[in-house]
Design a protein around this motif. Sequence first.
Motif, PDB file in Angstrom:
ATOM      1  N   ARG A  70       0.843  -1.212   0.000  1.00  0.00           N
ATOM      2  CA  ARG A  70       0.000   0.000   0.000  1.00  0.00           C
ATOM      3  C   ARG A  70       0.874   1.258   0.000  1.00  0.00           C
ATOM      4  O   ARG A  70       0.645   2.187  -0.780  1.00  0.00           O
ATOM      5  CB  ARG A  70      -0.934  -0.013   1.222  1.00  0.00           C
ATOM      6  N   ASN A 678     -23.974   0.903  -0.983  1.00  0.00           N
ATOM      7  CA  ASN A 678     -24.621   1.955  -0.192  1.00  0.00           C
ATOM      8  C   ASN A 678     -25.744   2.666  -0.936  1.00  0.00           C
ATOM      9  O   ASN A 678     -26.455   3.495  -0.350  1.00  0.00           O
ATOM     10  CB  ASN A 678     -23.586   2.935   0.370  1.00  0.00           C
ATOM     11  N   PHE A 694     -26.640   0.570   8.549  1.00  0.00           N
ATOM     12  CA  PHE A 694     -25.981  -0.072   7.398  1.00  0.00           C
ATOM     13  C   PHE A 694     -26.389  -1.528   7.194  1.00  0.00           C
ATOM     14  O   PHE A 694     -26.262  -2.051   6.110  1.00  0.00           O
ATOM     15  CB  PHE A 694     -24.463  -0.005   7.553  1.00  0.00           C
TER      16      PHE A 694
END
Length: 706
Positions: A70, A678, A694
């Motif tokens: 990363r 979402n 959620f």
Amino acid sequence: MEQITESPHLMNKPALARTARSVCPHDCPSTCALDIEIVDDRTIGRVRGAKDDPYTAGVICEKVARYAERVHHPDRLLYPMRRIGKKGEGAFERISWDEALDEIGRRFLEIEAEYGAEAIWPYNYAGTMGHVQRDGLDRLRHAKGYSNKYDTICVMISWSGYIAGTGMLTGVNPEQMAESDCVVIWGTNPVNTQINVMTHAVRARRERGAKIVVVDIYRTATMEQADMALLIRPGSDGALACAVMHVLLRDGLADRAYLASHTDFSADFEAHLASRTPQWAAEITGLSVEEIEGFAHLVGENPKSYFRLGYGFTRQRNGATNMHAALSIPAMIGAWKHRGGGAFHSNSGAWGLEKSAITGKQGSAARALDFSRIGAILNGDAEALKGGPPVKALLIQNTNPMVVTPDHDLTRKGFERDDLFTVVHEQFMTETAMMADIVLPATMFVEHNDYYTRGGHTRVLYGPKLIDAPGEARPNHFVINEIAKCVGAETVATEKTDRELVAETFLRSDYGDLDEIEKVGFVDRALPDEKARFADGFAWPDGKYRFAPDWEAARIKRGAQWTCDPAQMPRFADYVDWNEPVSDDAPFRLTTSPARTFLNSTFIETPGSKKREGEPKLLMHAQDAAQLNLEDGAAVTIGNHRGSVELTLKLFVGVRPGVVVAEGLHPHKAHRKGRGINTLIGSDPVPPFGGAAFHDAAVWIKASQS
Ligand SMILES: Nc1nc2c(c(=O)[nH]1)N[C@H]1C(S)=C(S)[C@@H](COP(=O)(O)OP(=O)(O)OC[C@H]3O[C@@H](n4cnc5c(=O)[nH]c(N)nc54)[C@H](O)[C@@H]3O)O[C@H]1N2
Ligand SMILES: Nc1nc2c(c(=O)[nH]1)N[C@H]1C(S)=C(S)[C@@H](COP(=O)(O)OP(=O)(O)OC[C@H]3O[C@@H](n4cnc5c(=O)[nH]c(N)nc54)[C@H](O)[C@@H]3O)O[C@H]1N2
Ligand code: SF4
Ligand SMILES: [Mo]
């Protein structure tokens, strides 16, 4: 975009010279202490969990073990950029930091002059859990009177439910899980989301034969390791908890002496529980009466039970009441009395930090806008805007709202507004950065100094700068100071470095001297054990645990706002039927549980995570699939009144018929038709104080048209 050329992929490099102590910056309760190999002053190598940290105990998740991929990723943002194409199109030109800052300063001042300071909304969350880089934006916000943010996205629901019972957000040191007779892992999936819970729970089983109970709505990898697996319907935890308490009272397993000395237990509450029978709860939870009674007996006969209560089960419209109901079980059995027993959700009430060096003068009179309702806010909803001016500018750090916030179509429409000036400071070209007018490149945790907290254990850790940043990436601290200078807030543009701010905060908080702290890497904020288990009383004036919560008192402690009629809240620990109703039009219940190798929207770009998570999938029971004539691997569309999303069907035995699970926040672009999960989630504020549900959406499902 420019590519990094100077940082070849590191895993191939020879092991080097030194290893440095650091800390994982991500929004994960474990906040692991890390040992990081440093190859040279621009390069890291292997990342390992610190063996000498009692909670980390040498174990970290696979995604952070591979962190070099990363930090040294070829797609990292290296230079400031200005948008030249349409919003979301991805066409940008490189500009200098001076040009970027000049433009930001000029636009912010123009907007302030025309619409007032509240038209500017600094929007930050927890991409880094370092307080200097995460919360420094508040210094600028407060000084200028820019709009405040009402923090609802993650912890609002769960913390409210927990505090309603105990009065304080602490609990028994999680290292003590290893000393318990029964570990109840409730509504969290630690194998995915906080691996270290498993280290300590499994130790209890290995060393003392403790039982591990897991309460979830699908058969997670955590549940695979359970001795008792309670697979319940989403949103039904309050019913399970009340029936367990019913059985404990009925079968003489409640600790009556503890109830009298440490709780507000009353005849009225006992009468209330009398109707919460296992039969009643079986209907609601989908469990059998035997399962409910078996669980009640297991904890009732083993009061040295440790309840590890997660975030996941509170992401329901009745999540705060479910948290409070589950938390009431350890009070009923007096678990708090016993070493190795009690409950834990977060230790964030124990830090005692004095952060004004970072966040500046508090108490700005500006309105506080609901973080989770960014869609409504950007679309000019007067109520969401609290009657104030429209939001004309966003300054975004450490968050990716285009992916992580609910009601996505509304959010997207807001970000597409031509009259919205958006600045995004990021490490990668996220889908939020794609919507920006100005993109600024950000450092990663090994490239700046900070200290870190997250509620999963007792320590506050220091993470120093270890290598130089690539390109022109700059820390949040730099960006906040420089923008402050451009918008007439010179006084908040501190000359202090990020390290000096850490040192000053530690001193003001009576933590001690940073030079000394750095030698060990942490400050231990463990409360004395007696206090952590509320032996001398819970954090209410009369010291009693609240089975009958005073939600208004909890609201004041949280500094929160009511988002429902207070009269709506149940009088006692209870189950309330507030979940999004299923209907013929939307017969399935969807949860959107985190994936193991993504962290919220982060790590979607790293090769290891991409490979493991693959394409976005929908887990469904074979019986439902057969009824819908769908086969494993089919392309399916799932939708509701908010929009629709395409995923690939995966048959899964460990989910109840009628329930479907979509793991992970895959980017929108990873879904056919470009809309992510979402899109289906509501942004209506959850009672009592807001938050996003959620894991609580009703959806329809059908085969995709090719
Ligand atoms: N790998 C990974 N780790 C993460 C994250 C990530 O995205 N990926 N996110 C981080 C963040 S920001 C947070 S806040 C934490 C959250 O970590 P957790 O507390 O573990 O919360 P979730 O993972 O949201 O949900 C946990 C479990 O609750 C289940 N669940 C959903 N609804 C219900 C319900 O009604 N009842 C019950 N009993 N269970 C239910 C979900 O299916 C899931 O398996 O994890 C952090 N760690
Ligand atoms: N459907 C669904 N949606 C969810 C959830 C769910 O379970 N299901 N979970 C919710 C939860 S619990 C949370 S907490 C939110 C999380 O929402 P976010 O906080 O937005 O998520 P992250 O992906 O952790 O971090 C966002 C960004 O921060 C950037 N970042 C990291 N460090 C730095 C830094 O030092 N400087 C700058 N400028 N940027 C940095 C990362 O590159 C990343 O793109 O998502 C929520 N959304
Ligand atoms: S993401 Fe969580 S488990 Fe992984 S290293 Fe970071 S703190 Fe530890
Ligand atoms: Mo979170």
